[in-house]
Scaffold this motif. Structure first.
Motif, PDB file in Angstrom:
ATOM      1  N   GLU A  28     -26.310   4.917  32.158  1.00 45.04           N
ATOM      2  CA  GLU A  28     -25.481   5.799  31.316  1.00 45.04           C
ATOM      3  C   GLU A  28     -26.003   7.245  31.371  1.00 45.04           C
ATOM      4  O   GLU A  28     -25.207   8.200  31.417  1.00 45.04           O
ATOM      5  CB  GLU A  28     -25.479   5.298  29.868  1.00 45.04           C
ATOM      6  N   GLU A  29     -27.314   7.413  31.360  1.00 44.89           N
ATOM      7  CA  GLU A  29     -27.900   8.758  31.424  1.00 44.89           C
ATOM      8  C   GLU A  29     -27.622   9.393  32.786  1.00 44.89           C
ATOM      9  O   GLU A  29     -27.346  10.605  32.872  1.00 44.89           O
ATOM     10  CB  GLU A  29     -29.411   8.697  31.174  1.00 44.89           C
ATOM     11  N   GLN A  30     -27.693   8.620  33.838  1.00 44.64           N
ATOM     12  CA  GLN A  30     -27.399   9.143  35.172  1.00 44.64           C
ATOM     13  C   GLN A  30     -25.932   9.568  35.275  1.00 44.64           C
ATOM     14  O   GLN A  30     -25.609  10.597  35.884  1.00 44.64           O
ATOM     15  CB  GLN A  30     -27.735   8.089  36.230  1.00 44.64           C
ATOM     16  N   GLU A  31     -25.057   8.786  34.680  1.00 39.32           N
ATOM     17  CA  GLU A  31     -23.641   9.144  34.671  1.00 39.32           C
ATOM     18  C   GLU A  31     -23.416  10.430  33.876  1.00 39.32           C
ATOM     19  O   GLU A  31     -22.615  11.295  34.272  1.00 39.32           O
ATOM     20  CB  GLU A  31     -22.826   7.995  34.065  1.00 39.32           C
ATOM     21  N   LEU A  32     -24.106  10.556  32.746  1.00 39.11           N
ATOM     22  CA  LEU A  32     -24.014  11.780  31.939  1.00 39.11           C
ATOM     23  C   LEU A  32     -24.460  12.990  32.760  1.00 39.11           C
ATOM     24  O   LEU A  32     -23.821  14.049  32.731  1.00 39.11           O
ATOM     25  CB  LEU A  32     -24.876  11.641  30.670  1.00 39.11           C
ATOM     26  N   TYR A  33     -25.544  12.834  33.496  1.00 41.92           N
ATOM     27  CA  TYR A  33     -26.068  13.925  34.327  1.00 41.92           C
ATOM     28  C   TYR A  33     -25.021  14.355  35.362  1.00 41.92           C
ATOM     29  O   TYR A  33     -24.776  15.551  35.570  1.00 41.92           O
ATOM     30  CB  TYR A  33     -27.360  13.490  35.019  1.00 41.92           C
ATOM     31  N   LYS A  34     -24.372  13.373  35.991  1.00 44.10           N
ATOM     32  CA  LYS A  34     -23.360  13.678  37.005  1.00 44.10           C
ATOM     33  C   LYS A  34     -22.186  14.431  36.401  1.00 44.10           C
ATOM     34  O   LYS A  34     -21.664  15.397  36.981  1.00 44.10           O
ATOM     35  CB  LYS A  34     -22.862  12.388  37.656  1.00 44.10           C
ATOM     36  N   LYS A  35     -21.743  13.992  35.228  1.00 41.34           N
ATOM     37  CA  LYS A  35     -20.588  14.627  34.585  1.00 41.34           C
ATOM     38  C   LYS A  35     -20.904  16.065  34.150  1.00 41.34           C
ATOM     39  O   LYS A  35     -20.073  16.962  34.304  1.00 41.34           O
ATOM     40  CB  LYS A  35     -20.127  13.802  33.375  1.00 41.34           C
ATOM     41  N   VAL A  36     -22.090  16.276  33.569  1.00 38.17           N
ATOM     42  CA  VAL A  36     -22.469  17.633  33.153  1.00 38.17           C
ATOM     43  C   VAL A  36     -22.635  18.524  34.379  1.00 38.17           C
ATOM     44  O   VAL A  36     -22.223  19.694  34.378  1.00 38.17           O
ATOM     45  CB  VAL A  36     -23.768  17.613  32.308  1.00 38.17           C
ATOM     46  N   THR A  37     -23.220  17.977  35.444  1.00 37.94           N
ATOM     47  CA  THR A  37     -23.388  18.743  36.680  1.00 37.94           C
ATOM     48  C   THR A  37     -22.031  19.186  37.226  1.00 37.94           C
ATOM     49  O   THR A  37     -21.842  20.349  37.603  1.00 37.94           O
ATOM     50  CB  THR A  37     -24.137  17.899  37.737  1.00 37.94           C
ATOM     51  N   ALA A  38     -21.098  18.247  37.254  1.00 37.91           N
ATOM     52  CA  ALA A  38     -19.744  18.575  37.748  1.00 37.91           C
ATOM     53  C   ALA A  38     -19.119  19.667  36.895  1.00 37.91           C
ATOM     54  O   ALA A  38     -18.444  20.575  37.416  1.00 37.91           O
ATOM     55  CB  ALA A  38     -18.871  17.318  37.740  1.00 37.91           C
ATOM     56  N   TYR A  39     -19.323  19.597  35.593  1.00 33.89           N
ATOM     57  CA  TYR A  39     -18.757  20.608  34.685  1.00 33.89           C
ATOM     58  C   TYR A  39     -19.372  21.985  34.948  1.00 33.89           C
ATOM     59  O   TYR A  39     -18.656  22.983  35.071  1.00 33.89           O
ATOM     60  CB  TYR A  39     -18.998  20.177  33.240  1.00 33.89           C
ATOM     61  N   LEU A  40     -20.700  22.041  35.050  1.00 38.33           N
ATOM     62  CA  LEU A  40     -21.377  23.326  35.189  1.00 38.33           C
ATOM     63  C   LEU A  40     -21.196  23.948  36.568  1.00 38.33           C
ATOM     64  O   LEU A  40     -21.263  25.171  36.716  1.00 38.33           O
ATOM     65  CB  LEU A  40     -22.875  23.171  34.887  1.00 38.33           C
TER      66      LEU A  40
END
Length: 917
Positions: free
Chosen positions: A276-288
């Protein structure tokens, strides 16, 4: 040792002398009285600050951890001891309590922390200017700036500025706080403290020195022209010579003989984020990594950096922040973005302006994207990093047990929400031994937390506020839960524990995300390039100064935002590392060493020699303090010579509780004794007995027999006097010049008429007495002795005057040279303006010749005419301005000359007939 009443009187004047000429003798009482284990470089720095009577101030620039606060404390205590009591300390707000503690506990000086509440309370009581107190004022940069007008109305004797590199841009028009503080302290002696007087540009040195003294250099442009644009050996030598008069710096490697530095022991705890944390990292990265409406282009770098750090800190930190994004974006249906303010929480400020249909679609999509990220973050109830912390804390406590160190760990995080998460996580296991420390606390609350942690706490969770304000040398383990991208901030954190006075090796715990290639490379650079986590010293100031020169944080942020694959990340970090290699080894290092660092061998040898000399003098100082105490209290106390302690049975001077008194001869004695029982030379009991002995009129004339035969060890100066007799007088000479000096001067002779010098006569008082009778010399004897001694005194006074004139001549020449160089700098700046105009006129004339159109020629001719008129005006004013500058220089030189005029006033303290057996 058996001493006479004349020994006691001489000793009392020697001990009470507040205005000795120089060297360690000048600050002996301050050194003896301080409750700190002083090192030779600290004494040297204090004496450097007190050296010249014409000085406007100094920069004490020792490396981190060498005790600059102690050095400044010595100078403050000496000034206070001499009666110069209008003193202000300006420091970062988080350091105010620390300063108060240092001055109170180590130098016994009264302090007042002047902040808004105290200021308002004084005002309510009718105090006209709360900055006028019977204590040393301690205030913050911000409050000093706010109250600059009130501060300027006080006739300050001295100002100490901590973390003074904050003032390095004082010469720039937009540096408002630095300018205001400089102006309100314009006429007082200033001591600036900074470990980083030179980081990236030698223009920083110009800023710091111009804060102290406007007459060391000309304007900034002339300084830049002389010492930056043209880098000749001659110019560097000139700059170095000017700097050495105002700046002193000692490096940690130069004092290893005196200071035991403990090691840093790194513990790296790796962890892998859960899915779940890795998925969160990917989503925030895509956003930024895409354009965001919620972040304006002007603030993209700053805000994205903060979001990356929050993401690395905890899911809890970033969730609440992104929720704020969503709420603001929803309010923007009829608005567009202007700009943002940022802190731990990000606030989006809308301005009224209609959105296009396209922008509304983008806004809707961005809100949906953020909502998905926040929803995911909220499903995460625990972080793998937090679990890793629980595990590694146990490892830390085990290591502390091996070291025999206190079971205490401080955890640093950059986020308040992460702090709350960690508090909840750790409190379940460690209970009330877990404490919080953050910037929203008041000064008293922070002080209470620090005390609790020192006395009974096991874990302190601190935000960045603690890195600057806390003194944590009683703790020797820290965990970097969040690792700042700025190495200076990491070193500052570790420096709270790994500092002078730390008894144990310091354990540094870092948590490393194995699932993030960029995080691993950042850690690699911080560990091996900046050498932050192990070794004796950690990162040097020189290496840390490279951070700004390569925009380290900005470069890492760029990598996080732009590099998507492991190969791209690896290539970007390789390029950064290569640039760091070049920067760390470039000419800046040589420049820094040349300008503000002395050669190691030279410094080490000097410190060793000074240490031996100073230790010998201070041992003697403490011995005579002990002897005069025994003389004065022999009927009222019992003494233990071996341990230098006594019990006061009755106080002969005033009513008080008679208890155990401890003599401050050796540091551990004063350290172990409670403040209420510590015997100090500036304490009320010692001051009273010294005053009493100095002013007893019956100790004026008599007969003394000195015992050379029974003395342990040889005194060569006195061997020739064995079996002889004669007379001597002791005079107190007050020398009034730029400083007031006091000298104790012996004159005398043998009965066969041989004159004896001061040093020989002084050594007599190192001997015990065979008898000390109360017999006075009759008037006839006194008249005969006085007649002989007056002639000897006249010669000695002439010699003393010559000595002071030579010393003052050195001060005058130094000041005169400085002012001549300043005048040359200013005149050079004026001449440069003239040359610039000549250059512009020549370029315009060349353009006119090349112009084909008449209109262009006429326009250029007009400009040339205007510049010619300007040049004519400047030429006419140039000579007048140069005359004005030279007149100012001459006036300043006359003022310096007047300050150095010498007047001598004498007072006879006693006359004795002596005999050496």
């Amino acid at each position: 040792m058996e001493i006479s009443q004349f020994h006691a009187k001489y000793y009392a004047y020697l001990l009470a002398n507040k205005t000795a000429r120089g060297g360690v003798e000048k600050i002996a009482a301050t050194l003896s009285d301080s409750s700190v284990d002083l090192n030779p470089h600290q004494i040297e720095a204090a004496l450097f600050a007190l050296k010249s009577p014409l000085s406007s101030g100094v920069i004490l620039a020792d490396e981190v951890g060498l005790g600059k606060t102690i050095e400044a404390g010595l100078v403050i205590a000496q000034k206070w001891h001499e009666g110069h009591k209008r003193i202000i300390v300006i420091a970062p707000a988080s350091l105010r309590i620390q300063w108060s503690k240092e001055l109170s506990n180590k130098f016994y000086l009264p302090t007042v922390i002047l902040e808004r509440n105290f200021y308002d309370e004084c005002t309510r009581k009718g105090v006209e200017n709360p900055f006028i107190q019977d204590s040393i004022i301690i205030t913050s940069y911000q409050f000093a700036n706010l109250c600059a007008k009130q501060i300027s109305k006080v006739n300050w004797d001295m100002a100490v500025i901590d973390e003074a590199h904050r003032l390095k841009n004082v010469y720039k028009p937009d540096s408002v706080i630095a300018k205001n503080i400089k102006n309100c302290l314009s006429n007082c002696f200033k001591v600036l403290l900074t470990a980083t007087p030179l980081q990236n540009s030698i223009l920083e040195l110009y800023g710091l020195i111009s804060f102290i003294d406007d007459y060391t250099f000309g304007d900034a442009e002339t300084y830049r022209s002389n010492f930056i644009n043209q880098k000749t050996e001659k110019q560097y030598d000139d700059l170095e010579k000017r700097l050495k008069k105002v700046c002193i710096r000692t490096l940690r490697k130069q004092v290893l003989e005196y200071i035991r530095y403990t090691n840093r022991i790194p513990i790296t705890q790796e962890f892998t984020p859960n899915p779940e944390e890795q998925e969160l990292y990917k989503k925030v990265t895509a956003y930024l990594q895409n354009d965001c409406i919620a972040i304006s282009k002007s603030a993209k770098h700053l805000i994205s950096t903060m979001l990356w750090k929050m993401l690395a800190s905890s899911s809890f930190a970033i969730a609440a922040t992104l929720e704020k994004f969503i709420s603001r974006l929803k309010a923007m249906e009829q608005a567009t973005l202007e700009d943002v303010e940022y802190s731990d929480e990000i606030i989006v400020k809308p301005k009224n302006q209609k959105l296009s249909v396209k922008d509304k679609d983008r806004l809707t999509n961005e809100i949906r994207q953020l909502q998905e990220i926040v929803a995911l973050a909220k499903t995460i109830k625990s972080n793998a990093k937090g679990d890793a912390l629980l595990y590694v804390i146990d490892k830390g406590f085990t290591k502390l047990k091996e070291l025999g160190a206190p079971q205490k760990i401080v955890i640093f995080t950059e986020s308040r929400r992460t702090q709350e998460y960690l508090y909840s996580l750790l409190k379940d296991k460690y209970g009330n031994s877990v404490l919080l420390y953050h910037g929203e606390m008041s000064s008293s609350e922070r002080d209470d937390v620090e005390t609790s942690f020192a006395e009974k706490g096991k874990i302190l969770i601190a935000t960045e506020a603690a890195a600057e304000g806390l003194d944590l040398q009683f703790c020797c383990c820290l965990a970097n839960y969040d690792l700042p991208w700025n190495p200076q901030r990491i070193e500052q954190r570790i420096g709270r524990l790994h500092r002078y006075g730390q008894k144990y090796d310091v354990v540094v715990i870092n948590l490393l995300n194995q699932g993030n290639e960029a995080d691993k490379r950042v850690f690699e650079i911080l560990s091996y390039k900046f050498n932050l986590f192990e070794g004796i010293f950690g990162a040097s100031d020189s290496v840390l100064g490279i951070v700004d020169s390569v925009n380290f944080e900005q470069r890492i942020n760029y990598i996080y935002n732009r590099c998507r694959t492991a190969e791209e990340i690896d290539a970007a970090f390789n390029a950064l590392q290569k640039e760091l290699d070049g920067a760390i080894n470039d000419k800046m290092q040589d420049m820094r060493r040349k300008l503000i660092e002395n050669f190691d061998e030279e410094v080490i040898a000097r410190l060793k020699m000074d240490n031996e000399k100073n230790t010998k003098y201070m041992d003697k100082f403490d011995t005579i303090f002990w002897e005069v105490t025994k003389f004065a209290l022999k009927k009222y106390a019992t003494f233990d010579d071996k341990n230098k302690t006594f019990t006061l049975l009755k106080n002969p001077f005033y009513d008080s509780k008679h208890g155990y008194k401890r003599f401050n001869s050796e540091y551990e004695f004063s350290k172990s004794a409670p403040l209420s029982t510590r015997y100090r030379i500036k304490g009320s009991l010692a001051q009273t007995l010294l005053y009493d002995i100095m002013h007893l009129q019956y100790i004026y004339s008599g007969i003394v027999t000195f015992d050379l035969s029974g003395h342990v060890g040889k005194i060569r100066d006195l061997e020739a006097l064995k079996g002889k007799s004669g007379s001597l007088s002791l005079y107190l000479l007050d020398i009034y010049s730029a400083y007031r000096h006091s000298e104790l001067l012996f004159v005398g002779n043998t009965d066969d008429g041989q004159p004896l010098n001061h040093n020989q006569l002084k050594r007599l008082f190192d001997l015990s007495v065979v008898n000390d009778n109360d017999k006075f010399l009759n008037y006839k004897e006194l008249d005969a002795i006085n007649e002989q001694h007056e002639k000897l005194l006249s010669t000695e006074k002439d010699n003393l005057r010559s000595t002071f004139e030579m010393q003052n001549n050195d001060y005058f020449n130094e000041e005169s040279e400085k002012l001549h160089k300043w005048a040359d700098d200013v005149c050079q700046g004026l001449e440069k303006s003239m040359k610039e105009l000549d250059k512009q006129i020549s370029e315009l004339q060349l353009s006119k010749m090349k112009a084909h159109k008449l209109a262009d020629k006429i326009a250029l001719e007009k400009k040339i005419g205007e510049l010619n008129n300007k040049r004519s005006d400047l030429r006419m004013n140039l000579y007048a301005k140069q005359d004005e500058i030279n007149a100012k220089r001459d006036e300043l030189i006359k003022q310096a000359e007047k300050k150095l005029e010498i007047k001598i006033k004498e007072e006879k303290l006693f006359v004795i007939r002596w005999k050496v057996v």
